[in-house]
Design an enzyme around this catalytic site. Structure first.
Site, PDB file in Angstrom:
ATOM      1  N   GLU A   1      19.755  -6.763  -0.309  1.00 47.11           N
ATOM      2  CA  GLU A   1      18.763  -6.288   0.647  1.00 47.11           C
ATOM      3  C   GLU A   1      17.695  -7.332   0.977  1.00 47.11           C
ATOM      4  O   GLU A   1      17.209  -7.407   2.098  1.00 47.11           O
ATOM      5  CB  GLU A   1      18.102  -5.033   0.077  1.00 47.11           C
ATOM      6  CG  GLU A   1      17.977  -3.968   1.116  1.00 47.11           C
ATOM      7  CD  GLU A   1      17.464  -2.681   0.502  1.00 47.11           C
ATOM      8  OE1 GLU A   1      18.040  -2.247  -0.516  1.00 47.11           O
ATOM      9  OE2 GLU A   1      16.499  -2.141   1.057  1.00 47.11           O
TER      10      GLU A   1
ATOM     11  N   HIS B   1      18.081 -10.587   1.220  1.00 41.70           N
ATOM     12  CA  HIS B   1      18.611 -11.486   2.252  1.00 41.70           C
ATOM     13  C   HIS B   1      18.615 -10.795   3.614  1.00 41.70           C
ATOM     14  O   HIS B   1      18.308 -11.410   4.639  1.00 41.70           O
ATOM     15  CB  HIS B   1      20.059 -11.873   1.934  1.00 41.70           C
ATOM     16  CG  HIS B   1      20.222 -12.670   0.680  1.00 41.70           C
ATOM     17  ND1 HIS B   1      20.917 -12.205  -0.411  1.00 41.70           N
ATOM     18  CD2 HIS B   1      19.778 -13.900   0.339  1.00 41.70           C
ATOM     19  CE1 HIS B   1      20.913 -13.123  -1.358  1.00 41.70           C
ATOM     20  NE2 HIS B   1      20.217 -14.154  -0.949  1.00 41.70           N
TER      21      HIS B   1
HETATM   22  O1  PAF Z   1      17.406 -19.046  -3.056  1.00 46.52           O
HETATM   23  C1  PAF Z   1      18.581 -19.455  -2.956  1.00 46.52           C
HETATM   24  O2  PAF Z   1      19.528 -18.700  -2.787  1.00 46.52           O
HETATM   25  C2  PAF Z   1      18.858 -20.954  -3.067  1.00 46.52           C
HETATM   26  O3  PAF Z   1      18.008 -21.554  -4.001  1.00 46.52           O
HETATM   27  C3  PAF Z   1      18.785 -21.692  -1.714  1.00 46.52           C
HETATM   28  C4  PAF Z   1      17.409 -21.624  -1.121  1.00 46.52           C
HETATM   29  C5  PAF Z   1      19.777 -21.072  -0.733  1.00 46.52           C
HETATM   30  C6  PAF Z   1      19.169 -23.173  -1.895  1.00 46.52           C
HETATM   31  O4  PAF Z   1      20.452 -23.319  -2.386  1.00 46.52           O
END
Ligand code: PAF
Length: 282
Positions: free
Chosen positions: A35, A37
């Site tokens: 959620e 993301h």
């Molecule tokens: O937060 C994350 O998922 C990772 O650290 C990121 C920012 C995608 C970098 O790989």
């Protein structure tokens, strides 16, 4: 939504969109979307013409005891979720595409990493900053979206954008919480039923700290003691850290002033939870 797996194709699409004068919102992820993301994607959708999400499990940010190979992955589910949330492009490169040879240059983060979670993960933020630098060069986004739950990562990216003069707006998105205040995390399912109840104390302790600040408390030590006491009294969780620091500099403070973070990490039997409040003090 268009799936893109090569840097060259991604750059071609970005140049095309930029040529048309479109703003680009970029959401970098390691996949296994939750959620948090989706909230980043929905902010990006509202604020930009074009939304790009990347899914790349970045080997550079995993320590030797953190298992890169067993990091959860579910491309089909992620792809469907990203599309439903309105992403225009999904960038999904292989490790060979992103790191075709042993890197000849890496980004080393000098500040903001020797506290909070960075203390126990040496090199982790160098790996994050290196991959984000590469992704920023590929996407050239107008805005880049990160969740405030990982406030130290936001602080490191803030330093990266400033120091390397990226013309990118850092969009730090508020923590999404359950109705009882627990910060949402895919790890919450690993709490035992009684721990799930107890875990609400994390939010409660931060709320009490905020109240104390509102009433005039200006001692960082007293504030972190207050948070630790509330957590210890109301749960069996083992406190990993409670820290009160300046934000985003993440420096210790003699007296609370300006923008500060109260951040904590607490271990339950099968899961370690983090949470924080960022507070502005006049
Ligand atoms: O937060 C994350 O998922 C990772 O650290 C990121 C920012 C995608 C970098 O790989």
């Amino acid at each position: 939504m268009k799936l893109i797996t090569t840097i060259k194709d991604m750059q071609t699409e970005i140049s095309k969109q930029k040529g048309l004068g479109k703003s680009i919102g970029f959401v970098p992820t390691m996949g296994f979307l939750h959620e948090g993301h989706l909230t980043l994607l929905s902010h990006a959708r509202k604020e930009n013409d074009i939304v790009v999400i990347s899914i790349f499990v970045n080997p550079l940010q995993f320590g030797p005891s953190e298992d890169f190979s067993t990091y959860p992955r579910d491309f089909d589910r992620d792809s469907a979720l990203a599309e439903a949330e309105g992403a225009d492009y999904l960038f999904y490169p292989s490790v060979e595409e992103m790191y075709p040879h042993e890197p000849s240059v890496k980004v080393v983060v000098q500040e903001r990493t020797d506290v909070l979670c960075g203390k126990s993960r040496p090199g982790h933020f160098d790996g994050v900053a290196t991959v984000i630098t590469k992704l920023f060069h590929i996407m050239m986004p107008t805005r880049a979206y990160f969740g405030k739950k990982d406030a130290q990562q936001v602080a490191v990216i803030d330093g990266l954008i400033t120091d390397f003069h990226f013309p990118i707006q850092l969009a730090a998105v508020d923590i999404v919480r359950e109705p009882d205040g627990l910060a949402k995390s895919s790890r919450n399912v690993n709490l035992l039923p009684e721990e799930r109840q107890q875990a609400t104390v994390l939010f409660k302790s931060l709320q009490m700290a905020k109240k104390a600040v509102d009433k005039g408390e200006r001692s960082p030590a007293r504030l972190s003691n207050l948070v630790s006491e509330v957590i210890s009294n109301d749960s069996n969780g083992q406190i990993d850290y409670v820290e009160v620091l300046s934000y985003p500099q993440l420096k210790p403070l003699e007296k609370l002033a300006g923008t500060i973070i109260i951040a904590l990490a607490v271990k339950f039997s099968k899961v370690r939870l983090i949470d924080n409040f960022i507070i502005h003090i006049d």
